[in-house]
Design an enzyme around this catalytic site. Structure first.
Site, mmCIF file in Angstrom:
data_model
loop_
_atom_site.group_PDB
_atom_site.id
_atom_site.type_symbol
_atom_site.label_atom_id
_atom_site.label_comp_id
_atom_site.label_asym_id
_atom_site.label_seq_id
_atom_site.Cartn_x
_atom_site.Cartn_y
_atom_site.Cartn_z
ATOM 1 N N LYS A 128 -25.396 49.428 30.220
ATOM 2 C CA LYS A 128 -23.930 49.685 29.292
ATOM 3 C C LYS A 128 -22.856 49.175 29.763
ATOM 4 C CE LYS A 128 -20.111 51.692 27.834
ATOM 5 N NZ LYS A 128 -19.615 52.604 27.240
ATOM 6 N N HIS A 184 -21.006 61.901 27.490
ATOM 7 C CA HIS A 184 -20.573 61.865 28.197
ATOM 8 C C HIS A 184 -20.858 63.284 28.995
ATOM 9 C CE1 HIS A 184 -18.550 57.950 28.753
ATOM 10 N NE2 HIS A 184 -17.969 58.551 27.590
ATOM 11 N N LEU A 185 -22.002 63.359 29.997
ATOM 12 C CA LEU A 185 -22.584 64.480 30.439
ATOM 13 C C LEU A 185 -21.904 65.077 31.907
ATOM 14 C CD1 LEU A 185 -26.616 64.901 29.695
ATOM 15 C CD2 LEU A 185 -24.869 66.335 28.642
ATOM 16 N N ARG A 186 -21.691 63.886 32.954
ATOM 17 C CA ARG A 186 -21.205 64.109 33.613
ATOM 18 C C ARG A 186 -21.741 64.762 34.952
ATOM 19 N NH1 ARG A 186 -16.926 61.136 31.547
ATOM 20 N NH2 ARG A 186 -15.000 62.322 30.310
ATOM 21 N N HIS A 245 -24.031 58.393 21.662
ATOM 22 C CA HIS A 245 -22.874 58.063 22.964
ATOM 23 C C HIS A 245 -22.517 59.058 23.661
ATOM 24 C CE1 HIS A 245 -19.786 55.869 24.912
ATOM 25 N NE2 HIS A 245 -19.321 56.399 25.596
ATOM 26 N N ASN A 297 -21.026 56.512 33.442
ATOM 27 C CA ASN A 297 -19.777 56.293 34.095
ATOM 28 C C ASN A 297 -19.592 57.395 34.814
ATOM 29 O OD1 ASN A 297 -19.087 57.922 32.004
ATOM 30 N ND2 ASN A 297 -16.712 56.999 32.178
ATOM 31 N N ASP A 351 -19.275 60.730 21.714
ATOM 32 C CA ASP A 351 -18.448 60.097 22.856
ATOM 33 C C ASP A 351 -17.453 61.310 23.214
ATOM 34 O OD1 ASP A 351 -16.902 58.497 24.734
ATOM 35 O OD2 ASP A 351 -15.436 57.702 23.226
ATOM 36 N N ALA A 370 -8.445 59.793 29.055
ATOM 37 C CA ALA A 370 -8.631 59.336 27.902
ATOM 38 C C ALA A 370 -10.424 60.138 27.866
ATOM 39 C CB ALA A 370 -9.446 58.092 27.994
ATOM 40 N N HIS A 385 -18.096 53.190 19.042
ATOM 41 C CA HIS A 385 -17.190 53.662 19.236
ATOM 42 C C HIS A 385 -16.025 53.125 18.569
ATOM 43 C CE1 HIS A 385 -15.931 52.842 22.878
ATOM 44 N NE2 HIS A 385 -16.803 53.993 24.110
ATOM 45 N N HIS A 404 -18.513 48.634 25.321
ATOM 46 C CA HIS A 404 -17.423 49.242 25.187
ATOM 47 C C HIS A 404 -16.626 48.349 24.913
ATOM 48 C CE1 HIS A 404 -14.016 51.909 26.251
ATOM 49 N NE2 HIS A 404 -13.611 50.660 26.390
ATOM 50 N N HIS A 431 -13.006 67.030 29.718
ATOM 51 C CA HIS A 431 -12.456 66.083 31.268
ATOM 52 C C HIS A 431 -11.481 67.898 30.940
ATOM 53 C CE1 HIS A 431 -11.854 62.258 31.988
ATOM 54 N NE2 HIS A 431 -12.386 62.098 30.437
HETATM 55 C C1 NCD Z 1 -15.273 58.115 27.902
HETATM 56 C C2 NCD Z 1 -15.180 59.522 29.359
HETATM 57 O O1 NCD Z 1 -13.357 60.020 29.834
HETATM 58 O O2 NCD Z 1 -15.809 58.982 30.085
HETATM 59 N N1 NCD Z 1 -13.754 58.713 27.887
HETATM 60 C C3 NCD Z 1 -12.888 58.503 25.589
HETATM 61 O O3 NCD Z 1 -11.800 57.830 25.756
HETATM 62 N N2 NCD Z 1 -13.472 57.562 25.612
HETATM 63 C C4 NCD Z 1 -14.631 56.944 29.428
HETATM 64 C C5 NCD Z 1 -15.319 55.974 27.448
HETATM 65 O O4 NCD Z 1 -16.176 56.510 26.780
HETATM 66 O O5 NCD Z 1 -14.225 55.259 26.766
HETATM 67 ZN ZN ZN Z 2 -17.439 57.594 25.912
#
Ligand code: NCD
Ligand code: ZN
Length: 345
Positions: free
Chosen positions: A100, A16-18, A14, A42, A248, A264, A175, A137, A252
């Site tokens: 997802k 997030h690579l943006r 899991h 996302n 996860d 978050a 998560h 999620h 940011h």
């Molecule tokens: C994730 C995100 O920033 O894309 N943020 C997080 O707090 N985990 C989104 C997610 O996986 O809930």
């Molecule tokens: Zn996530």
């Protein structure tokens, strides 16, 4: 005392690579240690169709620095308009590894997620038929439900009913943050697994809120009280193959985190393995680290474990930058609050 540990190369189930400049900055932080990752869809706009997933995969591969090997395992973002046939075709061509599910409004960039679960029933049935896992999620978004209860309530109101209605659907509860989720997963059959993040093994809600508010510890699902953290540590280090690593890691920029309405997400990619070795050592479970990082995930997804290996060495405190620079601004690296002694060679 053990001071060297060789593991099959880990995967991150899991991540997030943006996109764009952020992708370019954070991708090497994962590719340095991880062979593969389930890449979250996302983005804005989200990765909804096979066409979107193909384009995103190509952007990830184009951003990978020369000489680094990394396989992004793509996911589709489930919406109420997702077509079962598009999902099945993307799976058949090997483009996607999972779908997802974000309940609409549950977390960052989840507005296009699902409100009415009846509308995605046909997709769930197709996924059960073809053996394509659903990554979930697991939080309800009902404003009347306290944020610390949203995961436990999701199990009763959504997850268990969906699984009962769709026999054979393979689900990863992502998560997990509660003893309720650990108990639910361990009470079920082999079609259900869970990922656990690095940071939820380290922090509880006091870290976020006691003695000043610490936005870099704010993520979703939000960290719970200490008894839940201990249940997660027990599950992760138990050797139970239903639990595996999904960091996860969710970057940011500092201004987006350090704000009156902060985003978050904890950014743990750079130091995750050092932290996990520390946690597993504390639990007397170093021999079970490889299962958690490198074996249980591939087994659930029906993929071979990686052939290559990494070695962790215990020594003097490992330096880790407090922040990394990205083209979008600085991103703070998760601070576990203790010195790290395990270095990835
Ligand atoms: C994730 C995100 O920033 O894309 N943020 C997080 O707090 N985990 C989104 C997610 O996986 O809930
Ligand atoms: Zn996530």
């Amino acid at each position: 005392m053990t001071d060297s540990l060789t593991l099959r190369r880990p995967d991150d189930w899991h991540l997030h690579l943006r996109d764009g400049a952020m992708l370019a900055a954070v991708l090497p932080e994962s590719a340095r240690h991880f062979a593969r990752a389930i890449v979250m869809p996302n983005l804005v706009p989200p990765v909804v169709t096979a066409h979107d997933a193909r384009a995103y995969r190509d952007r990830i591969l184009a951003a990978l620095p020369e000489g680094m090997a990394f396989t992004p395992l793509m996911t589709l973002y489930l919406t109420e308009k997702t077509e079962a046939q598009d999902v099945a075709a993307a799976h058949a061509e090997g483009l996607i590894t999972a779908v997802k599910l974000y309940p609409a409004g549950a977390t960052t960039n989840s507005a296009a997620g699902v409100r009415d679960f009846d509308k995605v029933r046909a997709v769930f049935e197709k996924m059960a038929e073809i053996g394509l896992p659903l990554c979930v999620h697991g939080e309800v978004t009902d404003p009347e439900v306290d944020i610390f209860d949203r995961e436990a309530v999701f199990i009763d109101r959504v997850l268990d009913p969906v699984r009962r209605a769709t026999p054979g659907l393979r689900v990863v509860m992502e998560h997990v943050t509660t003893s309720d989720a650990v108990a639910y997963v361990t009470s079920q059959d082999r079609d259900l697994a869970a990922t656990i993040t690095t940071h939820h093994l380290v922090i509880n809600r006091n870290h976020i809120l006691a003695g000043g508010i610490r936005p870099h510890y704010y993520c979703l699902p939000v960290a719970k009280r200490e008894s839940h953290r201990l249940a997660l540590r027990h599950a992760a280090t138990s050797g139970d193959a239903r639990f595996f690593l999904g960091t996860d890691s969710a970057p940011h920029t500092d201004p987006a985190k350090e704000s009156a309405c902060g985003c978050a997400g904890c950014f743990t990619a750079p130091n995750t393995l050092s932290i996990l070795a520390h946690v597993f050592e504390e639990e007397g479970a170093l021999s079970r680290l490889e299962g958690f990082t490198s074996l249980h995930g591939p087994a659930f997804y029906g993929l071979p474990p990686n052939d290559s290996r990494i070695t962790l060495t215990r020594g003097d405190a490992v330096p880790c930058p407090a922040k990394i620079d990205t083209g979008e601004g600085p991103v703070t690296v998760f601070d576990p609050g203790f010195p790290l002694h395990w270095r990835v060679d």
